[in-house]
Design a protein around this motif. Structure first.
Motif, mmCIF file in Angstrom:
data_model
loop_
_atom_site.group_PDB
_atom_site.id
_atom_site.type_symbol
_atom_site.label_atom_id
_atom_site.label_comp_id
_atom_site.label_asym_id
_atom_site.label_seq_id
_atom_site.Cartn_x
_atom_site.Cartn_y
_atom_site.Cartn_z
ATOM 1 N N THR A 52 0.840 -1.199 0.000
ATOM 2 C CA THR A 52 0.000 0.000 0.000
ATOM 3 C C THR A 52 0.871 1.243 0.000
ATOM 4 O O THR A 52 2.002 1.232 0.490
ATOM 5 C CB THR A 52 -0.921 0.051 1.238
ATOM 6 N N VAL A 53 0.328 2.323 -0.542
ATOM 7 C CA VAL A 53 1.010 3.612 -0.524
ATOM 8 C C VAL A 53 0.170 4.676 0.167
ATOM 9 O O VAL A 53 0.553 5.844 0.233
ATOM 10 C CB VAL A 53 1.378 4.072 -1.949
ATOM 11 N N SER A 54 -1.024 4.265 0.652
ATOM 12 C CA SER A 54 -1.901 5.201 1.355
ATOM 13 C C SER A 54 -2.803 4.386 2.266
ATOM 14 O O SER A 54 -2.589 3.187 2.471
ATOM 15 C CB SER A 54 -2.729 6.031 0.366
ATOM 16 N N GLY A 55 -3.828 5.028 2.795
ATOM 17 C CA GLY A 55 -4.782 4.322 3.619
ATOM 18 C C GLY A 55 -5.849 3.613 2.812
ATOM 19 O O GLY A 55 -6.839 3.132 3.368
ATOM 20 N N GLY A 56 -5.666 3.537 1.507
ATOM 21 C CA GLY A 56 -6.629 2.875 0.639
ATOM 22 C C GLY A 56 -7.284 3.804 -0.363
ATOM 23 O O GLY A 56 -8.059 3.345 -1.211
ATOM 24 N N CYS A 57 -6.949 5.107 -0.313
ATOM 25 C CA CYS A 57 -7.625 6.064 -1.188
ATOM 26 C C CYS A 57 -6.922 6.255 -2.535
ATOM 27 O O CYS A 57 -7.547 6.721 -3.490
ATOM 28 C CB CYS A 57 -7.773 7.403 -0.480
ATOM 29 N N LEU A 58 -5.640 5.936 -2.639
ATOM 30 C CA LEU A 58 -4.900 6.182 -3.868
ATOM 31 C C LEU A 58 -4.660 4.928 -4.690
ATOM 32 O O LEU A 58 -4.398 5.010 -5.893
ATOM 33 C CB LEU A 58 -3.531 6.817 -3.546
ATOM 34 N N GLU A 59 -4.735 3.767 -4.047
ATOM 35 C CA GLU A 59 -4.329 2.534 -4.709
ATOM 36 C C GLU A 59 -5.125 2.230 -5.980
ATOM 37 O O GLU A 59 -4.562 1.826 -7.002
ATOM 38 C CB GLU A 59 -4.446 1.360 -3.723
ATOM 39 N N GLN A 60 -6.423 2.431 -5.925
ATOM 40 C CA GLN A 60 -7.251 2.097 -7.085
ATOM 41 C C GLN A 60 -6.908 2.964 -8.288
ATOM 42 O O GLN A 60 -6.811 2.474 -9.419
ATOM 43 C CB GLN A 60 -8.736 2.241 -6.741
ATOM 44 N N ASP A 61 -6.713 4.267 -8.058
ATOM 45 C CA ASP A 61 -6.377 5.158 -9.169
ATOM 46 C C ASP A 61 -5.011 4.802 -9.753
ATOM 47 O O ASP A 61 -4.838 4.799 -10.974
ATOM 48 C CB ASP A 61 -6.383 6.612 -8.689
ATOM 49 N N LEU A 62 -4.060 4.494 -8.871
ATOM 50 C CA LEU A 62 -2.732 4.126 -9.356
ATOM 51 C C LEU A 62 -2.790 2.840 -10.176
ATOM 52 O O LEU A 62 -2.185 2.752 -11.251
ATOM 53 C CB LEU A 62 -1.779 3.957 -8.178
ATOM 54 N N ALA A 63 -3.492 1.840 -9.675
ATOM 55 C CA ALA A 63 -3.578 0.571 -10.393
ATOM 56 C C ALA A 63 -4.245 0.749 -11.751
ATOM 57 O O ALA A 63 -3.894 0.077 -12.725
ATOM 58 C CB ALA A 63 -4.336 -0.447 -9.551
ATOM 59 N N LYS A 64 -5.191 1.671 -11.821
ATOM 60 C CA LYS A 64 -5.935 1.903 -13.056
ATOM 61 C C LYS A 64 -5.103 2.637 -14.099
ATOM 62 O O LYS A 64 -5.203 2.351 -15.304
ATOM 63 C CB LYS A 64 -7.206 2.692 -12.741
ATOM 64 N N LYS A 65 -4.256 3.576 -13.638
ATOM 65 C CA LYS A 65 -3.590 4.469 -14.585
ATOM 66 C C LYS A 65 -2.083 4.248 -14.732
ATOM 67 O O LYS A 65 -1.454 4.854 -15.595
ATOM 68 C CB LYS A 65 -3.834 5.921 -14.163
ATOM 69 N N ALA A 66 -1.512 3.402 -13.885
ATOM 70 C CA ALA A 66 -0.051 3.276 -13.870
ATOM 71 C C ALA A 66 0.521 2.813 -15.205
ATOM 72 O O ALA A 66 1.599 3.276 -15.617
ATOM 73 C CB ALA A 66 0.373 2.308 -12.762
ATOM 74 N N TRP A 67 -0.186 1.933 -15.883
ATOM 75 C CA TRP A 67 0.392 1.368 -17.105
ATOM 76 C C TRP A 67 0.457 2.389 -18.235
ATOM 77 O O TRP A 67 1.472 2.469 -18.946
ATOM 78 C CB TRP A 67 -0.409 0.129 -17.529
ATOM 79 N N TRP A 68 -0.597 3.198 -18.408
ATOM 80 C CA TRP A 68 -0.494 4.196 -19.474
ATOM 81 C C TRP A 68 0.353 5.379 -19.054
ATOM 82 O O TRP A 68 0.959 6.057 -19.900
ATOM 83 C CB TRP A 68 -1.862 4.615 -19.983
ATOM 84 N N LEU A 69 0.441 5.648 -17.762
ATOM 85 C CA LEU A 69 1.322 6.728 -17.312
ATOM 86 C C LEU A 69 2.788 6.408 -17.583
ATOM 87 O O LEU A 69 3.611 7.314 -17.776
ATOM 88 C CB LEU A 69 1.115 6.985 -15.817
ATOM 89 N N THR A 70 3.137 5.125 -17.572
ATOM 90 C CA THR A 70 4.525 4.716 -17.809
ATOM 91 C C THR A 70 4.694 4.092 -19.185
ATOM 92 O O THR A 70 5.627 3.324 -19.415
ATOM 93 C CB THR A 70 4.974 3.714 -16.733
ATOM 94 N N ASP A 71 3.797 4.425 -20.100
ATOM 95 C CA ASP A 71 3.819 3.826 -21.437
ATOM 96 C C ASP A 71 5.135 4.103 -22.159
ATOM 97 O O ASP A 71 5.574 3.303 -22.985
ATOM 98 C CB ASP A 71 2.646 4.351 -22.254
ATOM 99 N N SER A 72 5.779 5.229 -21.843
ATOM 100 C CA SER A 72 7.057 5.563 -22.481
ATOM 101 C C SER A 72 8.192 4.679 -21.976
ATOM 102 O O SER A 72 9.273 4.639 -22.573
ATOM 103 C CB SER A 72 7.408 7.026 -22.216
#
Length: 384
Positions: A52-72
């Motif tokens: 975890t990186v938070s109390g549960g509020c950030l994990e879902q957004d990170l998991a959803k967007k991490a792959w396209w955010l690091t597409d480069s």
């Protein structure tokens, strides 16, 4: 380093299967936040996240967007605000969660490729396996023309580093300072080409707990300590108690005959130590040796009068000995006693008094200071 074993195991499993993953690391916090810099989460392409990186509020957004955010393929830093309100005119409004925590969390996302070594993961393995601390410097922000890139690293226990010699030298000096002070920090370096912000992480090995006594009440203490990712050893002179199958989660179960003493110092020095054999002879034997050692915490289970009789028989005393061991939480079940003992150990190791947070006048977490350092070419003697 809570959850480190699970994280490293998940990374290895993915690498063995030839799968790419994304590592999310908290690298900077402003204001209030549930997790501090150094918290990590692994994001697989398929399946559940680990850590975890938070109390549960950030994990879902990170998991959803991490792959396209690091597409480069390059590491990126994602900024999240947990302020009470959202401002649609704010360029970061899409990252504002309106939770009322009044904090800002910066999370670095980087891809871990199955056949490409990761210096950061290798360092975490070395710290865990060697039980020796290390420090890691990670570039988390730069000016447009700066001489470093986000994600560049310098490690305390290996050679190599940045291509800018003056900057690399300054970072290595601050890595040594991080190890001496045993504290993570942020630092801002400025040279003729711009600014470079660096997260200095003190990577400590998991706390060690040594339990003298393999009775039934030691079992919940082992389980709870392993939930915190502590390294746990259990020692007893009774062979029918000191059996690995009684403590499947313990890192070591040691049968130690009282008539064949061994050197305890490497085992107990800088560790949290609990004496709880429920045998007067064993307690006297172990406590007599432990009082000559250098544990970070030493506690004796049992009534105060019994411990004072033990000390009188041994002919030693120590103001650092905790007895009766544990915080005053109430409850007498083995699990309640284990919680009480582990809570006191954690407070001592973290240099806290174990009181209620509502009575604490200072911030719960120490403030990470941003230190500015000028790397002018006149000071370094080399053009930057």
């Amino acid at each position: 380093m809570s959850g480190l074993n699970d994280l490293l195991h998940a990374i290895k499993t993915a690498a063995d299967d030839g799968e790419e993953t994304i590592l999310a690391t908290v690298v900077k916090v402003e204001g209030s936040a549930y997790r501090r810099p150094g918290a990590r989460m692994l994001i697989p392409l398929h399946g559940r996240t680990v850590g975890t990186v938070s109390g549960g509020c950030l994990e879902q957004d990170l998991a959803k967007k991490a792959w396209w955010l690091t597409d480069s393929g390059e590491p990126v830093v994602r900024r999240y605000s947990t302020g009470a309100t959202e401002d649609e005119d704010d360029e970061h409004s899409s990252l504002t969660f309106g939770l009322g925590c009044n904090g800002t969390v910066f999370v670095m996302l980087e891809r871990l490729r199955a056949k490409t070594p990761s210096p950061a993961i290798d360092l975490l393995h070395r710290v865990r396996d060697s039980q020796q601390p290390a420090a890691m410097a990670t570039v988390i922000a730069t000016s447009r023309n700066a001489s470093a890139r986000v994600g560049d690293r310098v490690l305390s226990d290996t050679d190599g580093g940045l291509r800018n010699p003056p900057l690399n030298s300054a970072i290595r000096e601050d890595l040594h300072k991080t190890l001496r002070e045993k504290k993570s920090s942020l630092r801002l370096y400025t040279d003729a080409r711009g600014e470079v912000e660096v997260f200095f992480e003190y990577v400590a090995p998991p706390p060690r707990l040594v339990i003298f006594g393999a009775g039934h009440d030691a079992q919940p203490l082992v389980r709870m300590a392993k939930l915190l990712n502590w390294h746990v050893s259990v020692v007893d002179s009774r062979s029918h108690y000191a059996r690995p199958e009684r403590f499947p989660q313990a890192d070591a179960v040691i049968f130690a005959n009282l008539d064949n003493p061994f050197d305890l110092q490497p085992l107990i020095n800088d560790a949290a130590v609990a004496v709880m054999t429920h045998s007067y002879r064993q307690d006297r034997h172990w406590l007599g040796q432990l009082l000559h050692g250098a544990p970070a915490y030493l506690g004796q289970l049992g009534p105060k009068e019994r411990t004072e009789r033990l000390l009188a028989d041994i002919g030693l005393s120590s103001p650092a000995l905790h007895y009766p061991m544990g915080l005053d939480l109430g409850g007498d079940a083995p699990e309640s006693v284990a919680l009480s003992m582990l809570a006191e150990m954690a407070a001592v190791l973290n240099q806290r008094n174990g009181g209620m947070l509502k009575h604490r006048s200072r911030p719960i977490h120490s403030v990470d200071l941003l230190v500015s350092q000028a790397l002018a070419h006149q000071q370094a003697g080399v053009g930057v």
